[in-house]
Design a protein around this motif. Structure first.
Motif, PDB file in Angstrom:
ATOM      1  N   LYS A  58      -8.437   9.289   1.752  1.00 35.64           N
ATOM      2  CA  LYS A  58      -9.492  10.278   1.520  1.00 35.64           C
ATOM      3  C   LYS A  58     -10.000  10.856   2.840  1.00 35.64           C
ATOM      4  O   LYS A  58     -10.221  12.066   2.946  1.00 35.64           O
ATOM      5  N   ARG A  59     -10.162  10.008   3.856  1.00 34.30           N
ATOM      6  CA  ARG A  59     -10.723  10.456   5.140  1.00 34.30           C
ATOM      7  C   ARG A  59      -9.719  11.274   5.946  1.00 34.30           C
ATOM      8  O   ARG A  59     -10.078  12.301   6.546  1.00 34.30           O
ATOM      9  N   PRO A  80      -1.078   8.949   4.244  1.00 34.77           N
ATOM     10  CA  PRO A  80      -0.955   7.511   3.994  1.00 34.77           C
ATOM     11  C   PRO A  80      -0.951   6.715   5.289  1.00 34.77           C
ATOM     12  O   PRO A  80      -0.727   7.260   6.375  1.00 34.77           O
ATOM     13  N   ILE A  81      -1.199   5.423   5.182  1.00 38.94           N
ATOM     14  CA  ILE A  81      -1.137   4.512   6.328  1.00 38.94           C
ATOM     15  C   ILE A  81       0.328   4.351   6.745  1.00 38.94           C
ATOM     16  O   ILE A  81       1.207   4.146   5.898  1.00 38.94           O
ATOM     17  N   GLN A  82       0.573   4.430   8.044  1.00 38.00           N
ATOM     18  CA  GLN A  82       1.930   4.244   8.553  1.00 38.00           C
ATOM     19  C   GLN A  82       2.271   2.765   8.741  1.00 38.00           C
ATOM     20  O   GLN A  82       3.301   2.295   8.310  1.00 38.00           O
ATOM     21  N   LEU A  83       1.367   2.021   9.418  1.00 35.99           N
ATOM     22  CA  LEU A  83       1.722   0.638   9.743  1.00 35.99           C
ATOM     23  C   LEU A  83       0.499  -0.229  10.013  1.00 35.99           C
ATOM     24  O   LEU A  83       0.103  -1.032   9.175  1.00 35.99           O
ATOM     25  N   PHE A 141      -8.952  -0.136   1.150  1.00 38.55           N
ATOM     26  CA  PHE A 141      -8.798   0.493   2.461  1.00 38.55           C
ATOM     27  C   PHE A 141      -7.835   1.668   2.380  1.00 38.55           C
ATOM     28  O   PHE A 141      -8.089   2.735   2.959  1.00 38.55           O
ATOM     29  N   GLN A 142      -6.746   1.501   1.657  1.00 39.04           N
ATOM     30  CA  GLN A 142      -5.769   2.575   1.522  1.00 39.04           C
ATOM     31  C   GLN A 142      -6.408   3.819   0.905  1.00 39.04           C
ATOM     32  O   GLN A 142      -6.171   4.951   1.356  1.00 39.04           O
ATOM     33  N   ASN A 163      -6.795   6.226  13.943  1.00 36.87           N
ATOM     34  CA  ASN A 163      -7.554   6.558  12.739  1.00 36.87           C
ATOM     35  C   ASN A 163      -8.185   5.324  12.098  1.00 36.87           C
ATOM     36  O   ASN A 163      -9.291   5.383  11.564  1.00 36.87           O
ATOM     37  N   GLY A 164      -7.476   4.200  12.148  1.00 35.39           N
ATOM     38  CA  GLY A 164      -8.050   2.966  11.615  1.00 35.39           C
ATOM     39  C   GLY A 164      -9.306   2.564  12.362  1.00 35.39           C
ATOM     40  O   GLY A 164     -10.326   2.205  11.759  1.00 35.39           O
TER      41      GLY A 164
END
Length: 378
Positions: free
Chosen positions: A296-297, A301-304, A290-291, A49-50
């Protein structure tokens, strides 16, 4: 009367054909590889996803290389965290004519895949492989976005000794290139710091029952247990340690240190101290922004390591721009001079493809929430 009509129509047809050709975008593929199936698929999808977010942004802004409009395409592949599958996937990406690859996620998959990319002269940037061997093979195509276990292991050992006052430790690893490599680096540093290593046991990355190992460790009564492995196994390991009343703190590396660990370990997560081989999200120059756009996208949440895959795509594009080319070999040639300022901060590489300025972040969990304790610049 017909001849003039045909003659006058030919330029129109040529003009139309030229316009259609000129407006066509040049499609350029960037590969991404991570485990998208299996126990750590949540981490692999986070990485993908990033990279996807970066490509969507770059396409929306518009990219021109050597006077042509370039449209990036993500070529996502699943290596299932399996070394053999990783080499098959790497060859598939070479056959797909990708110009660069972001991946693989694990050390155990990044290392065997790296020779295939090297032979094809295609840049490989791993966002998260920490085993030192990955960049010690002498390949000019191999880069990483994080510090190595030769830095992470000692940082974790130093914190255990100096801050937690650990004197005795038991070590368990999952027998992977990552888990075993990190555990070995920790063990060397722990002994050098004066800690007594009571035992070093091995399990595997598919294990779910650790009670036999933990019962033995309980009898040894260490101050801490260091687990070298991922959250999918480290979570149950930590939970079972609490269930068996093992008093020791649980120490782990970046594979353990995810947001999902709280779900996997339950209340026992509050007994964990773990390290991450990169800057903490809250300390990144572009972390909060970025978070917000990641949430939103993708609605989660971000995992790592998503910020690192995101920056890796921009670094590849930066190399394209400086080379003024989408040719894979020219991108390789432009990579050594990278100085990129992105979400994670400034990224530049040494002659091996390692970061010039790595960071190790240490975390604890309180009320099942991960929180930064301290960061050490290497």
């Amino acid at each position: 009367m017909k001849k003039p009509l045909l003659a006058s129509g030919i330029p129109c047809l040529l003009t139309f054909a030229f316009s259609a050709s000129a407006s066509a975008d040049t499609a350029v593929k960037i590969g991404h590889v991570a485990p998208l199936t299996g126990a750590i698929a949540h981490l692999g999808k986070d990485n993908e996803n990033g990279a996807r977010l970066a490509i969507e942004e770059i396409n929306a802004k518009g990219l021109r290389i050597n006077g042509e409009t370039v449209r990036l395409e993500l070529d996502p592949q699943d290596d299932a965290a399996d070394p053999r599958t990783a080499t098959q996937v790497a060859q598939r990406l070479v056959d797909d004519r990708v110009v660069a690859v972001v991946g693989h996620m694990n050390s155990g998959t990044s290392i065997p895949a790296s020779k295939i990319y090297s032979d094809a002269n295609i840049v490989q940037i791993s966002p998260s492989a920490t085993n030192p061997t990955y960049t010690l093979q002498g390949f000019k195509t191999t880069y990483r976005m994080v510090a190595t276990d030769a830095q992470q292991g000692p940082a974790l050992a130093a914190y255990a000794r100096n801050k937690l006052k650990v004197s005795t430790v038991a070590i368990v690893d999952d027998s992977t290139a990552y888990g075993q490599g990190l555990a070995n680096e920790f063990e060397k540093a722990a002994k050098a710091a004066g800690m007594t290593v009571l035992s070093h046991d091995a399990t595997n990355d598919k294990a779910i029952d650790f009670r036999a190992i933990l019962t033995k460790i309980k009898g040894e009564n260490p101050d801490a247990v260091m687990y070298g492995g991922m959250d999918a196994t480290g979570g149950p390991f930590t939970k079972q340690a609490k269930d068996l009343s093992v008093r020791a703190k649980v120490l782990g590396g970046d594979g353990l240190c995810s947001e999902k660990l709280a779900d996997l370990a339950g209340a026992a997560v509050n007994n964990v101290i773990c390290s991450e081989a990169g800057t903490a999200l809250e300390s990144m120059p572009g972390g909060s922004a970025f978070q917000a756009k990641f949430q939103k996208r993708f609605g989660q949440p971000i995992q790592l390591y998503a910020p690192f895959t995101y920056d890796a795509v921009y670094i590849i594009v930066d190399a394209m721009k400086r080379a003024n080319s989408v040719d894979a070999a020219k991108i390789v040639a432009a990579m050594p001079s990278v100085v990129y300022r992105g979400v994670v901060g400034e990224t530049s590489f040494d002659s091996r493809g390692d970061l010039k300025h790595g960071v190790i972040s240490l975390y604890g969990y309180k009320d099942s929430k991960r929180s930064l304790i301290e960061a050490e610049r290497m």
